[in-house]
Design a protein around this motif. Structure first.
Motif, PDB file in Angstrom:
ATOM      1  N   ARG A  43      -8.607   7.811  11.271  1.00 33.18           N
ATOM      2  CA  ARG A  43      -7.513   8.113  12.207  1.00 33.18           C
ATOM      3  C   ARG A  43      -7.242   6.948  13.172  1.00 33.18           C
ATOM      4  O   ARG A  43      -6.109   6.749  13.608  1.00 33.18           O
ATOM      5  CB  ARG A  43      -7.877   9.374  12.992  1.00 33.18           C
ATOM      6  CG  ARG A  43      -6.958   9.675  14.131  1.00 33.18           C
ATOM      7  CD  ARG A  43      -7.352  10.936  14.817  1.00 33.18           C
ATOM      8  NE  ARG A  43      -6.693  11.995  14.063  1.00 33.18           N
ATOM      9  CZ  ARG A  43      -6.848  13.272  14.280  1.00 33.18           C
ATOM     10  NH1 ARG A  43      -7.666  13.698  15.197  1.00 33.18           N
ATOM     11  NH2 ARG A  43      -6.202  14.165  13.583  1.00 33.18           N
ATOM     12  N   VAL A  44      -8.288   6.166  13.514  1.00 32.38           N
ATOM     13  CA  VAL A  44      -8.125   5.052  14.457  1.00 32.38           C
ATOM     14  C   VAL A  44      -8.394   3.693  13.804  1.00 32.38           C
ATOM     15  O   VAL A  44      -8.584   2.697  14.494  1.00 32.38           O
ATOM     16  CB  VAL A  44      -9.013   5.239  15.720  1.00 32.38           C
ATOM     17  CG1 VAL A  44      -8.562   6.456  16.521  1.00 32.38           C
ATOM     18  CG2 VAL A  44     -10.490   5.327  15.355  1.00 32.38           C
ATOM     19  N   HIS A  45      -8.390   3.652  12.477  1.00 25.12           N
ATOM     20  CA  HIS A  45      -8.598   2.385  11.760  1.00 25.12           C
ATOM     21  C   HIS A  45      -7.298   1.606  11.625  1.00 25.12           C
ATOM     22  O   HIS A  45      -6.217   2.182  11.581  1.00 25.12           O
ATOM     23  CB  HIS A  45      -9.111   2.650  10.341  1.00 25.12           C
ATOM     24  CG  HIS A  45     -10.560   2.969  10.265  1.00 25.12           C
ATOM     25  ND1 HIS A  45     -11.139   3.433   9.108  1.00 25.12           N
ATOM     26  CD2 HIS A  45     -11.566   2.910  11.178  1.00 25.12           C
ATOM     27  CE1 HIS A  45     -12.426   3.639   9.304  1.00 25.12           C
ATOM     28  NE2 HIS A  45     -12.705   3.335  10.561  1.00 25.12           N
ATOM     29  N   GLN A  46      -7.442   0.301  11.518  1.00 24.77           N
ATOM     30  CA  GLN A  46      -6.329  -0.521  11.046  1.00 24.77           C
ATOM     31  C   GLN A  46      -6.428  -0.533   9.516  1.00 24.77           C
ATOM     32  O   GLN A  46      -7.400  -0.010   8.964  1.00 24.77           O
ATOM     33  CB  GLN A  46      -6.384  -1.918  11.657  1.00 24.77           C
ATOM     34  CG  GLN A  46      -7.636  -2.707  11.399  1.00 24.77           C
ATOM     35  CD  GLN A  46      -7.649  -3.998  12.198  1.00 24.77           C
ATOM     36  OE1 GLN A  46      -7.138  -4.071  13.302  1.00 24.77           O
ATOM     37  NE2 GLN A  46      -8.223  -5.027  11.621  1.00 24.77           N
ATOM     38  N   PRO A  47      -5.443  -1.109   8.798  1.00 27.05           N
ATOM     39  CA  PRO A  47      -5.434  -0.998   7.330  1.00 27.05           C
ATOM     40  C   PRO A  47      -6.696  -1.479   6.616  1.00 27.05           C
ATOM     41  O   PRO A  47      -7.024  -0.966   5.547  1.00 27.05           O
ATOM     42  CB  PRO A  47      -4.219  -1.831   6.926  1.00 27.05           C
ATOM     43  CG  PRO A  47      -3.296  -1.698   8.088  1.00 27.05           C
ATOM     44  CD  PRO A  47      -4.208  -1.702   9.291  1.00 27.05           C
TER      45      PRO A  47
END
Length: 140
Positions: A43-47
């Motif tokens: 949910r709070v990751h970058q790609p």
């Protein structure tokens, strides 16, 4: 106000906000600091699968602004963040990050916070500086 009262107030203020969306939870408070934690999930990751810097900044501003709200006179004033800067030093893929907001300057009008974001092993992930302002509420 006791630590439990501060945490309860912060939790109540988070309903239906970005803090609830990011699952930010206030976990500790003292005379001049406040700590919140946030799970590091997709949910709070970058790609590429690590904590997004924007999520870190949202965590930092949330804990710093909430600390201003709790520690200042919000009966007569409302608090707004007016400047934030962040240095991201290490990446995180999972677990929790913790943000500790501590006063650098506690003025009547402006407040300066240092927010240290660490992982569960207490490695420094991001170092953030937040300036908040206290603005008078309009009298009716």
């Amino acid at each position: 106000m006791t630590k439990q009262e501060i945490i309860s107030l912060a939790k109540k203020a988070c309903k239906n906000t970005l803090m609830e969306t990011l699952e930010i939870e206030f976990v500790d408070a003292g005379e001049d600091y406040m700590i919140a934690k946030m799970p590091v999930t997709p949910r709070v990751h970058q790609p590429d699968g690590v904590l997004h810097g924007g999520a870190s900044v949202a965590l930092a501003e949330s804990v710093g602004s909430m600390a201003s709200y709790v520690f200042l006179n919000t009966e007569d004033f409302f608090i707004r963040g007016i400047e934030i800067s962040a240095n991201h030093l290490k990446s995180v893929k999972e677990g929790y990050v913790f943000a500790r907001a501590s006063f650098i300057h506690k003025g009547r009008t402006t407040q300066l916070w240092e927010i240290r974001i660490t992982d569960e092993a207490e490695n420094l992930i991001s170092l953030v500086k937040l300036t908040t302002i206290s603005l008078p509420k309009e009298r009716k």
